[in-house]
Design an enzyme around this catalytic site. Structure first.
Site, PDB file in Angstrom:
ATOM      1  N   GLU A   1       7.055   6.202  18.558  1.00 53.92           N
ATOM      2  CA  GLU A   1       7.398   7.280  17.615  1.00 53.92           C
ATOM      3  C   GLU A   1       6.402   7.337  16.449  1.00 53.92           C
ATOM      4  O   GLU A   1       6.114   8.415  15.930  1.00 53.92           O
ATOM      5  CB  GLU A   1       8.823   7.092  17.072  1.00 53.92           C
ATOM      6  N   ARG A   2       5.885   6.184  16.033  1.00 58.68           N
ATOM      7  CA  ARG A   2       4.925   6.202  14.915  1.00 58.68           C
ATOM      8  C   ARG A   2       3.592   6.804  15.354  1.00 58.68           C
ATOM      9  O   ARG A   2       2.921   7.478  14.575  1.00 58.68           O
ATOM     10  CB  ARG A   2       4.695   4.786  14.372  1.00 58.68           C
TER      11      ARG A   2
ATOM     12  N   ASP B   1      -9.879   2.778   2.211  1.00 63.84           N
ATOM     13  CA  ASP B   1      -9.995   2.248   3.579  1.00 63.84           C
ATOM     14  C   ASP B   1     -10.668   3.265   4.502  1.00 63.84           C
ATOM     15  O   ASP B   1     -11.422   2.893   5.407  1.00 63.84           O
ATOM     16  CB  ASP B   1      -8.606   1.903   4.147  1.00 63.84           C
TER      17      ASP B   1
ATOM     18  N   ASN C   1      -4.778   1.945  -1.618  1.00 62.15           N
ATOM     19  CA  ASN C   1      -5.290   0.576  -1.709  1.00 62.15           C
ATOM     20  C   ASN C   1      -6.068   0.340  -2.999  1.00 62.15           C
ATOM     21  O   ASN C   1      -6.502  -0.778  -3.257  1.00 62.15           O
ATOM     22  CB  ASN C   1      -6.151   0.219  -0.484  1.00 62.15           C
TER      23      ASN C   1
ATOM     24  N   GLY D   1      -0.674   1.975   8.154  1.00 64.74           N
ATOM     25  CA  GLY D   1      -1.512   2.569   7.111  1.00 64.74           C
ATOM     26  C   GLY D   1      -2.996   2.552   7.471  1.00 64.74           C
ATOM     27  O   GLY D   1      -3.706   3.548   7.247  1.00 64.74           O
TER      28      GLY D   1
ATOM     29  N   LYS E   1       0.816  -1.232   0.000  1.00 64.64           N
ATOM     30  CA  LYS E   1       0.000   0.000   0.000  1.00 64.64           C
ATOM     31  C   LYS E   1       0.841   1.271   0.000  1.00 64.64           C
ATOM     32  O   LYS E   1       0.403   2.299  -0.503  1.00 64.64           O
ATOM     33  CB  LYS E   1      -0.948   0.010   1.206  1.00 64.64           C
TER      34      LYS E   1
ATOM     35  N   THR F   1       5.360   0.889  18.735  1.00 64.39           N
ATOM     36  CA  THR F   1       6.478   1.806  18.487  1.00 64.39           C
ATOM     37  C   THR F   1       5.944   3.224  18.677  1.00 64.39           C
ATOM     38  O   THR F   1       5.239   3.768  17.815  1.00 64.39           O
ATOM     39  CB  THR F   1       7.010   1.627  17.045  1.00 64.39           C
TER      40      THR F   1
END
Ligand code: NAP
Length: 291
Positions: free
Chosen positions: A165-166, A112, A97, A140, A76, A163
């Site tokens: 930071e994301r 999505d 997508n 995503g 994606k 995680t």
């Protein structure tokens, strides 16, 4: 666009899904049921495309003049540089997508977000406005979910991701998309936030093989006051959906979102109002893991 008696002719248009793995995908069933129900002369196939074959696969899409394609894991994001144009929503989410082949120009879309918005309305008819959400995951799918929540003026979004930071990066993006406050949270705050949120959305890839104990949030925080949306789905209820229902919450797995994102792709390819009931019937009784 009428189908011949034997179904496929020299004029039949081709669309499909590129993914890896992809053999479990339900998308061919959904789309082919829709094509049949509206007499559209198109077929939908699944193509197992490993990452190193994505560029040649997109070249093939052009060469064969396919009408378009869906992308699923792991393509994606990586597909974006291979297309001629990315629509603004897909660009902001950072994931495509759906490809539409518009007279040789390949345009990337993200359905999505619309799929999630439509599925959410199945549980919360007025949509996200005024509600608080805990979104688990920052990939995503989570970006598509948060984009919808900001668009619909949710009261607040907390984002938890393995995680951190994301999650922080996703909330920075969200602050550019609209006025909904998005706060990245660390594990230590999960219990408190899960108890406080009106709606909990699982947009991690965790939920089928995992046990309740391994799940991202402590499920004992769930109550009958919660609405729970799991993007994952499988051959039975997911860990989260089962736990949520067991504690009296309203809960839904990812099937409805899968159908509704497919409906948006179908509209882009055909220009027709998608036959959602036929699409649902296409996978009735088939419950396998896919997106
Ligand atoms: P992705 O970009 O690969 O993101 C995966 C997310 O899951 C990341 O936030 C990742 O955290 C987290 N994660 C993975 N394994 C984990 C673990 N063991 N514990 C905690 N967190 C974990 O994937 P995606 O495209 O966003 O898709 C996410 C899920 O949504 C998938 O299950 C996909 O099938 C589903 N989905 C469903 C639909 C639908 O129509 N129903 C549509 C799209 C996606 P890190 O950042 O720490 O790696």
């Amino acid at each position: 666009m009428q189908v011949n008696e034997d179904g496929i002719s020299a004029r039949t248009g081709l669309v499909g899904v590129f993914g890896h793995p992809v053999r479990h995908s339900l998308s061919p069933r959904i789309h082919n049921a829709a094509f049949r129900s509206q007499g559209v002369d198109m077929v939908y196939l699944a193509f197992d495309v490993p990452p190193e074959q994505l560029r040649p696969a997109i070249d093939g899409l052009r060469a064969l003049d396919m009408r378009g394609a869906n992308l699923t894991v792991p393509h994606k994001e990586s597909v974006m540089v291979l297309l001629d144009e990315i629509d603004p929503l897909a660009a902001r989410i950072g994931a495509v997508n759906t490809i539409v082949n518009s007279d040789g120009r390949l345009i990337g879309h993200n359905t999505d977000a619309a799929g999630f918005a439509a599925a959410l309305r199945g549980l919360v008819p007025d949509g996200a406005r005024g509600l608080s959400f805990l979104v688990l995951g920052a990939g995503g799918a989570a970006r598509a979910v948060v984009s919808t929540l900001v668009e619909e003026d949710a009261a607040a979004v907390w984002n938890y991701n393995r995680t951190y930071e994301r999650a922080a990066a996703l909330c920075v993006s969200a602050s550019e998309w609209g006025s909904t406050k998005c706060e990245p949270i660390r594990e230590v705050k999960l219990r408190e936030v899960a108890a406080q949120a009106d709606v909990i959305v699982n947009a991690t890839s965790l939920g089928l093989g995992a046990s309740v104990k391994e799940f991202v949030i402590p499920v004992d925080t769930l109550t009958s006051g919660h609405v729970v949306v799991d993007l994952v789905y499988g051959s039975g209820p997911t860990v989260l959906v089962e736990a949520a229902r067991g504690r009296g919450a309203v809960a839904m797995d990812g099937r409805e979102m899968l159908i509704m994102q497919a409906a948006s792709s179908y509209r882009l390819w055909t220009g027709l109002v998608p036959p959602v009931d036929a699409m649902r019937a296409g996978i009735d009784g088939v419950r396998k893991v896919t997106t």
